[in-house]
Design a protein around this motif. Structure first.
Motif, PDB file in Angstrom:
ATOM      1  N   GLU A   1       0.820  -1.213   0.000  1.00 27.08           N
ATOM      2  CA  GLU A   1       0.000   0.000   0.000  1.00 27.08           C
ATOM      3  C   GLU A   1       0.855   1.265   0.000  1.00 27.08           C
ATOM      4  O   GLU A   1       0.477   2.271  -0.561  1.00 27.08           O
ATOM      5  CB  GLU A   1      -0.958   0.018   1.196  1.00 27.08           C
ATOM      6  CG  GLU A   1      -1.898  -1.180   1.257  1.00 27.08           C
ATOM      7  CD  GLU A   1      -2.837  -1.274   0.055  1.00 27.08           C
ATOM      8  OE1 GLU A   1      -3.461  -0.252  -0.280  1.00 27.08           O
ATOM      9  OE2 GLU A   1      -2.933  -2.357  -0.555  1.00 27.08           O
ATOM     10  N   LEU A   2       1.982   1.234   0.666  1.00 31.54           N
ATOM     11  CA  LEU A   2       2.806   2.438   0.709  1.00 31.54           C
ATOM     12  C   LEU A   2       3.948   2.369  -0.306  1.00 31.54           C
ATOM     13  O   LEU A   2       4.785   3.257  -0.383  1.00 31.54           O
ATOM     14  CB  LEU A   2       3.382   2.667   2.117  1.00 31.54           C
ATOM     15  CG  LEU A   2       2.364   2.743   3.268  1.00 31.54           C
ATOM     16  CD1 LEU A   2       3.063   3.074   4.587  1.00 31.54           C
ATOM     17  CD2 LEU A   2       1.279   3.796   3.003  1.00 31.54           C
ATOM     18  N   GLY A   3       4.006   1.269  -1.021  1.00 27.89           N
ATOM     19  CA  GLY A   3       4.962   1.152  -2.116  1.00 27.89           C
ATOM     20  C   GLY A   3       6.422   0.995  -1.710  1.00 27.89           C
ATOM     21  O   GLY A   3       7.318   1.298  -2.490  1.00 27.89           O
ATOM     22  N   MET A   4       6.669   0.545  -0.478  1.00 27.07           N
ATOM     23  CA  MET A   4       8.073   0.330  -0.095  1.00 27.07           C
ATOM     24  C   MET A   4       8.568  -0.995  -0.669  1.00 27.07           C
ATOM     25  O   MET A   4       7.782  -1.923  -0.867  1.00 27.07           O
ATOM     26  CB  MET A   4       8.178   0.198   1.426  1.00 27.07           C
ATOM     27  CG  MET A   4       8.114   1.478   2.179  1.00 27.07           C
ATOM     28  SD  MET A   4       8.410   1.049   3.920  1.00 27.07           S
ATOM     29  CE  MET A   4       7.755   2.464   4.705  1.00 27.07           C
ATOM     30  N   LYS A   5       9.872  -1.077  -0.851  1.00 24.90           N
ATOM     31  CA  LYS A   5      10.424  -2.371  -1.257  1.00 24.90           C
ATOM     32  C   LYS A   5      10.231  -3.347  -0.107  1.00 24.90           C
ATOM     33  O   LYS A   5      10.370  -2.975   1.057  1.00 24.90           O
ATOM     34  CB  LYS A   5      11.932  -2.203  -1.535  1.00 24.90           C
ATOM     35  CG  LYS A   5      12.352  -2.820  -2.843  1.00 24.90           C
ATOM     36  CD  LYS A   5      13.828  -2.594  -3.093  1.00 24.90           C
ATOM     37  CE  LYS A   5      14.586  -3.846  -2.726  1.00 24.90           C
ATOM     38  NZ  LYS A   5      16.006  -3.653  -2.571  1.00 24.90           N
ATOM     39  N   ARG A   6       9.962  -4.598  -0.413  1.00 23.45           N
ATOM     40  CA  ARG A   6       9.607  -5.531   0.660  1.00 23.45           C
ATOM     41  C   ARG A   6      10.688  -5.684   1.723  1.00 23.45           C
ATOM     42  O   ARG A   6      10.410  -5.687   2.922  1.00 23.45           O
ATOM     43  CB  ARG A   6       9.266  -6.886   0.058  1.00 23.45           C
ATOM     44  CG  ARG A   6       8.225  -7.612   0.857  1.00 23.45           C
ATOM     45  CD  ARG A   6       7.946  -8.985   0.298  1.00 23.45           C
ATOM     46  NE  ARG A   6       8.090  -9.965   1.365  1.00 23.45           N
ATOM     47  CZ  ARG A   6       7.133 -10.255   2.243  1.00 23.45           C
ATOM     48  NH1 ARG A   6       5.969  -9.664   2.169  1.00 23.45           N
ATOM     49  NH2 ARG A   6       7.345 -11.124   3.196  1.00 23.45           N
TER      50      ARG A   6
END
Ligand code: PFF
Length: 438
Positions: A336-341
Motif C-alpha cells: 500500500e505504501l509502495g516500499m520495497k519488501r
C-alpha cells in the motif's frame, strides 16, 4: 510463501498447519491461563468456548472466504471486493495498528520464554522453590537489560524469517515440532493432574461459578477468543488468499479453531492443578505460567529435558505467530505504501521493536497494549468482517466461494444469520457492556 508471488499452500494440511501456526502461540499457553485465572475460572471458560463456537468459527470462516475470493492481502481485498464501501478498509488499517501493538508486547513475553529456555538449558530452574520462582519472575520481568535483550533477539528472529523467506522451512519444521509441543503439554497435564491438591485446580477450571461473571469478564472471554484464533485483523484473510479453490473453508475454520481451543484447554489442565498444589495465586497475571510450570518440571522424571523442550517449543510457537503479525505490517508498507519488501520489513521490525521497549519499561503500557488489542481492536474488526460477509458480499457470493470445491455447502443458513445479526450485535453488546457504557 510470500505475499508478492501468489502461490498456494499444498493441500489441506499445509493450509491448516499455517493458519494453526498463527493461531497457536503464546495466546494459548501464556495468555489463556493467566486471563482464566484473573477472571474466575470455570464460568469464564464456558463463555470462552461459547464465543469460539458461535462467533470465532464464523468470523474465521469469513476471513478465509474474503481472502480467497479477493486473492489479495486484507487491504486490497476490501478495496477490490467492495470499492463502494471504503469504510471496510478500516479493517486493514486497524489490523496494522493491532499487529503493531500486539507484537510490541508479544515480543516481550516471547523474550521471557527465551530467557526461560536459556535458564532451562543451564538447569537453573529446577532447584528453585515455588516462592523463589515467583520472586525470580517478578525481579526478572521488572528488570530492564535482560528483557530488552531477549525482546530484541526475538524481533530480529521474526524479522529475519520474514525477510529471508525461510517460512517454508519453518512451516516444514512446525509440522513436526508442534505435535511434539502438544505431546509435552499432555504429559505435563497428566503430571499436574496427579499432584496432591490438584482437585482444587480442576474445580477452579471446570466448575463454573457464575457469580464471577461480570461485563468485563465476558469482554475478556471474547477478546481472548479473537486473540487466540488470530482473527479480527486480517491475518487469516491473508492466509485465505493462498488457499486453493478446491479446499473446504468451513472444514479449515473448524479444524484450526478446534486445534487452537484444545491446546488452550490442555494448557489450563497443565497449569491450574499445579497453581493450587503449589500455593500460587491464580490471579498472578502475566507471570502465571512462568511461576507455575517449573514446579511441575521439578517433580517429573526427565524434568530437565521436558523443561528445555517445553520452553524451546514455546519460542517456536511464538515465532510462527509473530511472523504472521509482522507480515500484516510488511504487506501494508510494501503493497500500500509502495516500499520495497525488504526495506518494509526492516522499517517494520525496527519500529515495532521501539514500541516493544515501551512495553518493557512500563507495565501499564504493556497492559494497555494487551487489553486494547484483544478486547477492543480485534472484536471491532470482527464486527466489520461479519457485516461485510453478511450484508455486502451476501449469501450468494459467500455460497459460491464456499462451494468452489464443488461440494455442497453445509450450515450456510445458520452461518449467514450469525454473520448478519448475531455476531455484530453480540460483539457490540459485549463490548459496550464490558467497557461500562451499557
Ligand atoms: N493467536 C496468536 C496466539 O494465540 O499466540 C496471537 C496472534 C497472532 C493474535 C496473530 C493475532 C494475530 F493476528
Amino acid at each position: 510463501m510470500s505475499i508478492d508471488t501468489r502461490d498456494s499452500f499444498t493441500g489441506k494440511f499445509g493450509v491448516i498447519a499455517a493458519a494453526a501456526g498463527s493461531a497457536v502461540g503464546l495466546g494459548n499457553i501464556w495468555r489463556f491461563p493467566y486471563v482464566v485465572g484473573e477472571n474466575g475460572g470455570g464460568a469464564f471458560l464456558l463463555v470462552y468456548l461459547l464465543f469460539i463456537l458461535a462467533i470465532g468459527i464464523p468470523v474465521m470462516l469469513s476471513e478465509l472466504l474474503i481472502g480467497r475470493r479477493a486473492q489479495k492481502n486484507v487491504f486490497g481485498a476490501f478495496k477490490s471486493l467492495a470499492p463502494n464501501y471504503p469504510v471496510f478498509m478500516v479493517v486493514g488499517i486497524m489490523g496494522v495498528g493491532a499487529a503493531f501493538m500486539i507484537l510490541a508486547f508479544y515480543s516481550v513475553v516471547a523474550g521471557w520464554t527465551l530467557e526461560y529456555t536459556y535458564l532451562a538449558v543451564g538447569n537453573n530452574l529446577l532447584d528453585m522453590s515455588s516462592s523463589e520462582l515467583s520472586t525470580f519472575f517478578k525481579e526478572f520481568s521488572e528488570s530492564k537489560t535482560g528483557p530488552v535483550i531477549w525482546m530484541v533477539v526475538f524481533m530480529l528472529l521474526t524479522g529475519a524469517i520474514v525477510i529471508g523467506g525461510v517460512k517454508k522451512g519453518i512451516e516444514r519444521y512446525t509440522k513436526i515440532l508442534m505435535p511434539v509441543l502438544f505431546v509435552i503439554i499432555v504429559v505435563l497435564g497428566i503430571k499436574s493432574a496427579t499432584l496432591e491438591g490438584a482437585g482444587e485446580g480442576f474445580a477452579f477450571l471446570f466448575k463454573p461459578d457464575f457469580s464471577k461473571v461480570t461485563g468485563n469478564v465476558i469482554l475478556e472471554a471474547l477478546g481472548q477468543a479473537f486473540f487466540s484464533l488470530s482473527i479480527g485483523m486480517g491475518v487469516i484473510a491473508t492466509y485465505g488468499s493462498y488457499i486453493q479453490k478446491k479446499e473446504n473453508l468451513l472444514e479449515t475454520a473448524v479444524s484450526v479453531s478446534m486445534a487452537d481451543t484444545l491446546i488452550a484447554v490442555l494448557a489450563g489442565v497443565a497449569i491450574f492443578p499445579a497453581v493450587f498444589a503449589f500455593g500460587i495465586d491464580p490471579t498472578a497475571g502475566p507471570g502465571l505460567v512462568f511461576e507455575t510450570l517449573p514446579n511441575v518440571f521439578k517433580h517429573m522424571a526427565g524434568g530437565y529435558i521436558f523443561s528445555v523442550a517445553f520452553f524451546f517449543l514455546l519460542v517456536i510457537a511464538a515465532l510462527t505467530s509473530s511472523v504472521s503479525l509482522l507480515e500484516v505490517v510488511v504487506a501494508y508498507f510494501s503493497e500500500e505504501l509502495g516500499m520495497k519488501r525488504s526495506w518494509a520489513t526492516i522499517v517494520a521490525t525496527v519500529s515495532i521493536t521501539l514500541f516493544g521497549l515501551m512495553a518493557v519499561f512500563s507495565s501499564s503500557i504493556f497492559n494497555f497494549f494487551d487489553y486494547t488489542t484483544a478486547n477492543i481492536l480485534l472484536p471491532l474488526g470482527g464486527i466489520l468482517i461479519s457485516i461485510f460477509v453478511g450484508w455486502i458480499l451476501g449469501k450468494l457470493k459467500a455460497k459460491e466461494e464456499l462451494s468452489a470445491h464443488g461440494g455442497k455447502v453445509r450450515m450456510i443458513g445458520v452461518i449467514m444469520i450469525i454473520l448478519k445479526f448475531i455476531a455484530p450485535i453480540a460483539i457490540g453488546l459485549v463490548f459496550l457492556n464490558g467497557i461500562g457504557i451499557l
